[in-house]
Design a protein around this motif. Structure first.
Motif, PDB file in Angstrom:
ATOM      1  N   ASN A 190      42.677  42.067  40.676  1.00 27.72           N
ATOM      2  CA  ASN A 190      42.632  43.512  40.871  1.00 27.72           C
ATOM      3  C   ASN A 190      42.737  44.208  39.517  1.00 27.72           C
ATOM      4  O   ASN A 190      43.624  45.021  39.279  1.00 27.72           O
ATOM      5  CB  ASN A 190      43.754  43.979  41.800  1.00 27.72           C
TER       6      ASN A 190
ATOM      7  N   LYS B 189      41.504  46.058  46.335  1.00 22.98           N
ATOM      8  CA  LYS B 189      41.109  45.481  45.047  1.00 22.98           C
ATOM      9  C   LYS B 189      39.876  46.205  44.535  1.00 22.98           C
ATOM     10  O   LYS B 189      38.836  46.193  45.194  1.00 22.98           O
ATOM     11  CB  LYS B 189      40.820  43.991  45.234  1.00 22.98           C
ATOM     12  N   LYS B 190      40.032  46.844  43.397  1.00 21.48           N
ATOM     13  CA  LYS B 190      38.927  47.561  42.765  1.00 21.48           C
ATOM     14  C   LYS B 190      38.282  48.547  43.736  1.00 21.48           C
ATOM     15  O   LYS B 190      37.069  48.650  43.838  1.00 21.48           O
ATOM     16  CB  LYS B 190      37.912  46.582  42.191  1.00 21.48           C
TER      17      LYS B 190
END
Length: 186
Positions: free
Chosen positions: A45, A168-169
């Motif tokens: 991440n 995540k992202k």
């Protein structure tokens, strides 16, 4: 012995090819060299590092979390040159429950050579034999088959998929969970 013993003097672990030692600020250029690569951060991440200072900051966080007894992360080095090529260790340590989560990363130049399998083996044996852990868990992106295979080689058993476990992202992603128990280690 027990979990607290890991936080008295930083343990040095040795294998046939590797030395696993404390991470130092002098390792920052080598850490930057692989964390700046998209293939390394693909399942993390975080975006690829753009400066060596980001590696220094991460090393400082490792030291801080070690001093708080929340994490122990080893520098993975080859015996012949003591140059950082990755890290491996425990975080999310729960002393009360005798368990920890393992995490790791490795410079792509050293992928598919059995290095991470060797490092993880040393770390889990340390966890069971010296920290007296009963359970070691690993969470990983199920799309990262290499991570799943290296865990399996070290006795971890796949336990399931946790749907949309992490943001995540900017995207919710699943997490595979695998674990190894002290009683099942060979």
């Amino acid at each position: 012995m027990g979990i607290e013993s890991a936080f008295i003097d930083f343990p040095l672990l040795e294998t046939d090819r590797l030395l696993l030692r404390e991470i130092h600020l002098r390792d920052a250029p080598h850490m930057y060299s692989y964390f700046s690569k998209g293939e390394v951060t693909k399942y993390y991440n975080l975006e690829p590092f753009t400066s060596e200072k980001q590696a220094e900051d991460l090393i400082h966080r490792f030291h801080q979390r070690y001093s708080e007894r929340k994490q122990i992360r080893w520098a993975i080095t080859l015996r012949e040159n003591d140059q950082l090529i990755g890290t491996c260790g425990f975080h999310a340590i729960e002393e009360k429950h005798y368990k920890a989560e393992i995490g790791y990363e490795l410079h792509p130049s050293f992928w598919a050579k059995g290095i991470m399998t060797e490092a993880i083996e040393a770390v889990i044996h340390y966890g069971f034999d010296h920290m007296l852990l009963n359970r070691i868990e690993a969470f990983y992106d199920p799309r990262n088959g290499s991570s799943g295979r290296v865990l399996e080689k070290n006795g971890f058993v796949f336990e399931g998929i946790l749907k949309k476990r992490y943001l995540k992202k900017g995207e919710f992603v699943d997490a595979a969970i695998a674990a190894v128990l002290k009683e099942n280690i060979r």
